[in-house]
Design a protein around this motif. Structure first.
Motif, short mmCIF file in Angstrom:
data_model
loop_
_atom_site.label_atom_id
_atom_site.label_comp_id
_atom_site.label_asym_id
_atom_site.label_seq_id
_atom_site.Cartn_x
_atom_site.Cartn_y
_atom_site.Cartn_z
N LEU A 1 -27.25 -25.81 -14.27
CA LEU A 1 -28.47 -25.12 -14.67
C LEU A 1 -28.43 -23.61 -14.42
CD1 LEU A 1 -31.24 -27.56 -13.39
CD2 LEU A 1 -30.67 -27.05 -15.77
N GLY A 2 -27.34 -23.13 -13.84
CA GLY A 2 -27.28 -21.71 -13.49
C GLY A 2 -28.00 -21.39 -12.20
N LEU A 3 -28.18 -22.41 -11.35
CA LEU A 3 -28.91 -22.24 -10.09
C LEU A 3 -28.02 -22.50 -8.88
CD1 LEU A 3 -32.28 -23.94 -11.11
CD2 LEU A 3 -31.86 -21.49 -10.82
N LYS A 4 -26.73 -22.31 -9.02
CA LYS A 4 -25.83 -22.44 -7.88
C LYS A 4 -26.22 -21.43 -6.80
CE LYS A 4 -20.98 -22.13 -6.48
NZ LYS A 4 -19.58 -21.83 -6.93
N GLY A 5 -26.27 -21.89 -5.57
CA GLY A 5 -26.66 -21.01 -4.47
C GLY A 5 -28.15 -20.84 -4.32
N VAL A 6 -28.91 -21.48 -5.22
CA VAL A 6 -30.36 -21.40 -5.16
C VAL A 6 -30.95 -22.73 -4.71
CG1 VAL A 6 -32.48 -20.92 -6.49
CG2 VAL A 6 -30.36 -19.65 -6.99
N VAL A 7 -30.59 -23.81 -5.40
CA VAL A 7 -31.05 -25.15 -5.04
C VAL A 7 -29.87 -26.11 -5.14
CG1 VAL A 7 -33.44 -24.77 -5.77
CG2 VAL A 7 -31.76 -25.62 -7.43
N GLY A 8 -30.11 -27.36 -4.74
CA GLY A 8 -29.10 -28.40 -4.90
C GLY A 8 -28.11 -28.51 -3.78
N ASN A 9 -28.22 -27.65 -2.78
CA ASN A 9 -27.28 -27.67 -1.67
C ASN A 9 -28.01 -27.22 -0.41
OD1 ASN A 9 -24.83 -28.09 -0.39
ND2 ASN A 9 -23.67 -26.72 -1.74
N LEU A 10 -27.37 -27.40 0.73
CA LEU A 10 -27.98 -27.00 2.00
C LEU A 10 -27.09 -26.03 2.75
CD1 LEU A 10 -29.60 -30.37 3.13
CD2 LEU A 10 -30.72 -28.37 2.12
N GLN A 11 -26.39 -25.19 2.00
CA GLN A 11 -25.64 -24.11 2.60
C GLN A 11 -26.59 -22.93 2.86
OE1 GLN A 11 -22.98 -25.00 3.73
NE2 GLN A 11 -21.26 -25.15 2.32
N PRO A 12 -26.28 -22.07 3.84
CA PRO A 12 -27.13 -20.92 4.12
C PRO A 12 -27.42 -20.09 2.87
CG PRO A 12 -25.57 -21.20 5.89
CD PRO A 12 -25.17 -22.18 4.83
N GLY A 13 -28.67 -19.72 2.71
CA GLY A 13 -29.11 -18.95 1.55
C GLY A 13 -29.80 -19.77 0.50
N ASN A 14 -29.52 -21.08 0.44
CA ASN A 14 -30.19 -21.94 -0.52
C ASN A 14 -31.65 -22.13 -0.13
OD1 ASN A 14 -28.28 -23.91 -2.55
ND2 ASN A 14 -27.21 -22.69 -0.99
N GLU A 15 -32.49 -22.31 -1.13
CA GLU A 15 -33.87 -22.66 -0.85
C GLU A 15 -33.92 -24.02 -0.16
OE1 GLU A 15 -35.69 -20.10 -4.60
OE2 GLU A 15 -35.53 -22.29 -4.76
N ALA A 16 -34.88 -24.17 0.74
CA ALA A 16 -34.91 -25.35 1.62
C ALA A 16 -35.58 -26.52 0.92
CB ALA A 16 -35.62 -25.02 2.93
#
Length: 434
Positions: free
Chosen positions: A364-379
């Motif tokens: 969706l073009g939202l890598k690093g924004v959602v879908g993961n729990l790495q630092p910087g991702n939305e919670a």
């Protein structure tokens, strides 16, 4: 700051699962007040960095990224499970008559409220969703998602031909309405707009051309539609657009293949089509429960991977038969076993989970924004109970690897597994299952 101690699942940049049996997730609000991940990893390695911070102790639970649903129809909530001989009869007899009711704003608001509560109940925190051809349906969906703090994308459906009264729109006005809604909602809070031709056979060339012009003027928006779901639909598209190289090529001819363009199904594609998807940056929303239910065919994972095209998982409710990501992942596993160029592909459980979280977000073009729990991702995350049912508890207690644990959840899990859902650090009040 908020801190949570539990088993913790996330993914690295190579799509590999990262798992801490005793993990710590720390979140805090950013400058806009949206909670993001500040730290994630092994509890013992991180806790000393946060002296005095209170910790929610959920050591009998698994924290995982919130699920991302790449393709779902909120107006079809009430037609889920309707019998039909195939896609086109299903649209004629169930979908179009029901969608005509969404001209009523009050009705649209009622369905939207139920739909978003259902998404959160199943652990879905991001969705790319069809509305109907009525502007009121789009407004109702955006308002409901905004009230719940969800990351959510939708748009007014475009369908100015081959559609019955009540859902067919008028070409020029449909494009004016789309731009008005786009300007009102795109980029507000966690909301995004998707330019939404229903599918090529439902749109005149003039409407598709206008949609492509909108997409060019607003490159940060999404595009969503359907392609190559059903062989009858493919033949129909060829009859209506004989000059196009393929059904997929119709969208390319009108400027509708680009980054952030999501096409549901992508079953009956040629090798050239898949190469076009890869070159353009368009991606597939894989809808296994819908495809199995309607007898449409199987998404070819091996051919998609060979072409390098992007994809992620989707429920496709109401053609899809469940809101549950567990049911969707299990159906994708069946599709992998049966429907490939070389049948017998065994998708790993962590791969399936990635396709419905970080992989879908990437598509969706939202890598690093959602879908993961790495630092910087939305919670956005879910709290899962691996012992939600007696059979699941018995099976997960015997799991001796992460893959066994995840597969047991996929095969035996349902919404009872989801004890809490958090969107940008905010807990959905409708859950709180213990």
């Amino acid at each position: 700051m908020q801190a949570y101690r539990a088993a913790l699942l996330r993914f690295d940049d190579q799509h590999r699962p990262l798992y801490d049996p005793d993990g710590l997730l720390v979140t805090a609000p950013d400058e806009w007040g949206v909670h993001t991940v500040r730290a994630a990893g092994a509890y013992g390695a991180l806790i000393e960095q946060f002296p005095g911070l209170g910790v929610h102790d959920w050591r009998d639970r698994l924290i995982a990224p919130g699920f991302v649903d790449m393709h779902v129809h909120y107006p079809q909530t009430d037609v889920i499970g309707s019998p039909a001989d195939g896609l086109l009869p299903w649209l004629e007899h169930y979908t179009f008559p029901h969608e005509a009711r969404f001209s009523d704003p009050a009705y649209a608001c009622g369905v939207a409220a139920f739909f978003f509560d259902e998404l959160q109940r199943h652990g879905v925190t991001t969705a790319l969703t069809f509305a109907t051809s009525h502007p009121a349906s789009v407004t109702a969906a955006f308002e409901a998602a905004q009230a719940r703090g969800l990351r959510f994308i939708t748009g007014k459906v475009l369908q100015d031909r081959n559609s019955p009264d009540g859902v067919r729109d008028e070409t020029e006005q449909s494009l004016i309405d789309s731009e008005t809604l786009l300007q009102r909602w795109h980029g507000v809070d966690r909301l995004g707009y998707a330019i939404t031709p229903r599918f090529a056979p439902s749109c005149t060339p003039a409407q598709l051309r206008g949609a492509g012009e909108l997409a060019a003027r607003y490159p940060a928006t999404w595009i969503q539609s359907h392609v190559a779901e059903n062989r009858d639909e493919v033949r129909w598209a060829h009859e209506l657009f004989p000059e196009a190289g393929s059904y997929l090529g119709v969208y390319g001819d009108f400027g509708l293949l680009r980054q952030r363009a999501v096409y549901a199904h992508c079953i009956h594609l040629s090798e050239d089509d898949r190469a076009l998807m890869q070159r353009s940056g368009a991606v597939a929303a894989v809808c296994p429960t819908s495809n199995l239910f309607l007898g449409s065919g199987f998404f070819d994972y091996l051919a998609a991977d060979a072409a390098g095209m992007g994809y992620g998982l989707a429920s496709d409710v109401g053609g899809g038969t469940s809101f549950s990501p567990f049911k969707t992942m299990l159906a994708a596993y069946f599709v992998g076993r049966e429907g490939q160029t070389k049948p017998g592909l065994s998708l790993q459980p962590s791969q399936l989970w990635w396709q419905h979280t970080a992989g879908a977000a990437h598509a969706l073009g939202l890598k690093g924004v959602v879908g993961n729990l790495q630092p910087g991702n939305e919670a956005d995350f879910v709290v899962l109970n691996p012992e939600a049912t007696p059979l699941l508890a018995r099976r997960t207690q015997q799991a001796d690897s992460l893959e066994e644990l995840l597969f047991a959840l996929i095969v035996l899990g349902d919404e009872r597994v989801v004890t809490q859902t958090f969107s940008a650090g905010l807990k959905a009040q409708a859950l709180n299952r213990t």
